[in-house]
Design a protein around this motif. Structure first.
Motif, mmCIF file in Angstrom:
data_model
loop_
_atom_site.group_PDB
_atom_site.id
_atom_site.type_symbol
_atom_site.label_atom_id
_atom_site.label_comp_id
_atom_site.label_asym_id
_atom_site.label_seq_id
_atom_site.Cartn_x
_atom_site.Cartn_y
_atom_site.Cartn_z
ATOM 1 N N ILE A 208 0.873 -1.182 0.000
ATOM 2 C CA ILE A 208 0.000 0.000 0.000
ATOM 3 C C ILE A 208 0.905 1.226 0.000
ATOM 4 C CG2 ILE A 208 -1.758 1.264 1.300
ATOM 5 C CD1 ILE A 208 -2.580 -1.512 2.505
ATOM 6 N N ALA A 209 0.755 2.088 -0.979
ATOM 7 C CA ALA A 209 1.672 3.221 -1.180
ATOM 8 C C ALA A 209 1.866 4.062 0.080
ATOM 9 C CB ALA A 209 1.185 4.087 -2.333
ATOM 10 N N GLU A 210 0.775 4.371 0.760
ATOM 11 C CA GLU A 210 0.880 5.215 1.959
ATOM 12 C C GLU A 210 1.639 4.511 3.081
ATOM 13 O OE1 GLU A 210 -2.629 6.466 -0.454
ATOM 14 O OE2 GLU A 210 -1.924 4.541 0.294
ATOM 15 N N VAL A 211 1.426 3.218 3.213
ATOM 16 C CA VAL A 211 2.133 2.443 4.233
ATOM 17 C C VAL A 211 3.623 2.415 3.909
ATOM 18 C CG1 VAL A 211 2.420 0.141 5.248
ATOM 19 C CG2 VAL A 211 0.124 1.064 4.853
ATOM 20 N N LYS A 212 3.950 2.224 2.655
ATOM 21 C CA LYS A 212 5.350 2.197 2.236
ATOM 22 C C LYS A 212 6.036 3.517 2.572
ATOM 23 C CE LYS A 212 6.287 -0.030 -1.487
ATOM 24 N NZ LYS A 212 6.467 -0.483 -2.872
ATOM 25 N N MET A 213 5.385 4.633 2.282
ATOM 26 C CA MET A 213 5.957 5.946 2.558
ATOM 27 C C MET A 213 6.189 6.129 4.059
ATOM 28 S SD MET A 213 4.349 9.718 1.836
ATOM 29 C CE MET A 213 3.031 9.424 3.005
ATOM 30 N N ILE A 214 5.192 5.792 4.864
ATOM 31 C CA ILE A 214 5.310 5.946 6.309
ATOM 32 C C ILE A 214 6.374 5.013 6.867
ATOM 33 C CG2 ILE A 214 4.082 5.633 8.499
ATOM 34 C CD1 ILE A 214 1.551 6.587 6.988
ATOM 35 N N THR A 215 6.482 3.806 6.324
ATOM 36 C CA THR A 215 7.491 2.851 6.783
ATOM 37 C C THR A 215 8.885 3.429 6.614
ATOM 38 O OG1 THR A 215 6.068 0.969 6.249
ATOM 39 C CG2 THR A 215 8.415 0.513 6.483
ATOM 40 N N HIS A 216 9.158 4.017 5.463
ATOM 41 C CA HIS A 216 10.483 4.602 5.222
ATOM 42 C C HIS A 216 10.746 5.752 6.187
ATOM 43 C CE1 HIS A 216 11.666 2.241 1.739
ATOM 44 N NE2 HIS A 216 10.381 2.249 1.423
ATOM 45 N N GLN A 217 9.752 6.560 6.452
ATOM 46 C CA GLN A 217 9.905 7.657 7.419
ATOM 47 C C GLN A 217 10.136 7.106 8.818
ATOM 48 O OE1 GLN A 217 6.283 9.869 6.857
ATOM 49 N NE2 GLN A 217 7.007 10.867 4.992
ATOM 50 N N TRP A 218 9.394 6.067 9.176
ATOM 51 C CA TRP A 218 9.515 5.474 10.501
ATOM 52 C C TRP A 218 10.913 4.906 10.710
ATOM 53 C CZ3 TRP A 218 10.797 0.876 12.655
ATOM 54 C CH2 TRP A 218 10.516 0.713 14.009
ATOM 55 N N PHE A 219 11.452 4.201 9.708
ATOM 56 C CA PHE A 219 12.793 3.635 9.851
ATOM 57 C C PHE A 219 13.845 4.727 9.993
ATOM 58 C CE2 PHE A 219 11.314 -0.586 8.330
ATOM 59 C CZ PHE A 219 11.878 -1.339 9.345
ATOM 60 N N ALA A 220 13.681 5.841 9.305
ATOM 61 C CA ALA A 220 14.623 6.954 9.439
ATOM 62 C C ALA A 220 14.597 7.493 10.875
ATOM 63 C CB ALA A 220 14.292 8.060 8.445
ATOM 64 N N VAL A 221 13.424 7.646 11.441
ATOM 65 C CA VAL A 221 13.297 8.113 12.832
ATOM 66 C C VAL A 221 13.866 7.068 13.791
ATOM 67 C CG1 VAL A 221 11.639 8.670 14.667
ATOM 68 C CG2 VAL A 221 11.345 9.623 12.368
ATOM 69 N N ALA A 222 13.556 5.803 13.564
ATOM 70 C CA ALA A 222 14.039 4.729 14.437
ATOM 71 C C ALA A 222 15.564 4.667 14.446
ATOM 72 C CB ALA A 222 13.448 3.390 14.000
ATOM 73 N N GLN A 223 16.187 4.878 13.311
ATOM 74 C CA GLN A 223 17.655 4.879 13.251
ATOM 75 C C GLN A 223 18.233 6.019 14.083
ATOM 76 O OE1 GLN A 223 18.254 4.959 9.027
ATOM 77 N NE2 GLN A 223 18.442 2.745 8.892
ATOM 78 N N GLN A 224 17.633 7.193 13.993
ATOM 79 C CA GLN A 224 18.090 8.327 14.794
ATOM 80 C C GLN A 224 17.889 8.055 16.281
ATOM 81 O OE1 GLN A 224 19.834 10.975 13.707
ATOM 82 N NE2 GLN A 224 19.786 9.883 11.780
ATOM 83 N N MET A 225 16.754 7.475 16.636
ATOM 84 C CA MET A 225 16.494 7.159 18.044
ATOM 85 C C MET A 225 17.500 6.139 18.560
ATOM 86 S SD MET A 225 12.316 7.067 18.108
ATOM 87 C CE MET A 225 12.268 6.122 19.600
ATOM 88 N N SER A 226 17.855 5.159 17.765
ATOM 89 C CA SER A 226 18.818 4.148 18.178
ATOM 90 C C SER A 226 20.182 4.777 18.442
ATOM 91 C CB SER A 226 18.966 3.066 17.111
ATOM 92 O OG SER A 226 17.837 2.250 17.109
ATOM 93 N N LYS A 227 20.584 5.700 17.593
ATOM 94 C CA LYS A 227 21.870 6.385 17.797
ATOM 95 C C LYS A 227 21.878 7.126 19.128
ATOM 96 C CE LYS A 227 22.902 7.080 12.907
ATOM 97 N NZ LYS A 227 23.028 8.081 11.838
ATOM 98 N N ILE A 228 20.788 7.809 19.414
ATOM 99 C CA ILE A 228 20.693 8.565 20.667
ATOM 100 C C ILE A 228 20.676 7.613 21.861
ATOM 101 C CG2 ILE A 228 19.180 10.050 22.051
ATOM 102 C CD1 ILE A 228 18.324 11.329 19.311
ATOM 103 N N LEU A 229 19.855 6.579 21.791
ATOM 104 C CA LEU A 229 19.738 5.640 22.906
ATOM 105 C C LEU A 229 21.035 4.887 23.159
ATOM 106 C CD1 LEU A 229 16.142 4.259 22.276
ATOM 107 C CD2 LEU A 229 16.873 5.842 24.074
ATOM 108 N N ASN A 230 21.792 4.619 22.122
ATOM 109 C CA ASN A 230 23.064 3.908 22.284
ATOM 110 C C ASN A 230 24.116 4.763 22.980
ATOM 111 O OD1 ASN A 230 22.234 1.468 21.209
ATOM 112 N ND2 ASN A 230 22.728 2.078 19.122
ATOM 113 N N GLN A 231 23.909 6.045 23.049
ATOM 114 C CA GLN A 231 24.842 6.932 23.729
ATOM 115 C C GLN A 231 24.550 7.063 25.228
ATOM 116 O OE1 GLN A 231 24.726 10.657 21.638
ATOM 117 N NE2 GLN A 231 25.464 9.777 19.738
ATOM 118 N N ILE A 232 23.404 6.605 25.654
ATOM 119 C CA ILE A 232 23.020 6.691 27.065
ATOM 120 C C ILE A 232 23.610 5.513 27.808
ATOM 121 C CG2 ILE A 232 21.085 6.677 28.690
ATOM 122 C CD1 ILE A 232 19.380 7.896 26.415
#
Length: 86
Positions: free
Chosen positions: A55-79
């Motif tokens: 589903i096009a909208e799901v695909k778009m949101i998935t890519h955005q979600w993974f970008a946010v999740a990667q940033q969150m992981s970087k931050i959390l790994n520093q704690i």
């Protein structure tokens, strides 16, 4: 295994089209996938997951979600993590 059995040969969880249930569970499965939990061995989940991702909208949101999740992981790994003493 429970979700795989629930999906069975259906294309969607609760109806003959995608519903909020499909989207909610889809993103729960993406969290597992992001953390390398194996959902690919469950043929019904894998088929359903690809279907929802198509589903096009799901695909778009998935890519955005993974970008946010990667940033969150970087931050959390520093704690620093403190072990609880028993």
């Amino acid at each position: 295994k429970i979700l795989d059995d629930l999906i069975g040969d259906k294309n969607y969880l609760a109806n003959n089209r995608a519903t909020i249930a499909d989207i909610m569970i889809y993103f729960e499965v993406t969290i597992l996938a992001y953390h390398s939990k194996d959902h690919y061995s469950y043929k019904n989940i894998n088929r359903w997951f690809k279907n929802i991702y198509g589903i096009a909208e799901v695909k778009m949101i998935t890519h955005q979600w993974f970008a946010v999740a990667q940033q969150m992981s970087k931050i959390l790994n520093q704690i620093p993590v403190q072990k609880a003493s028993l």
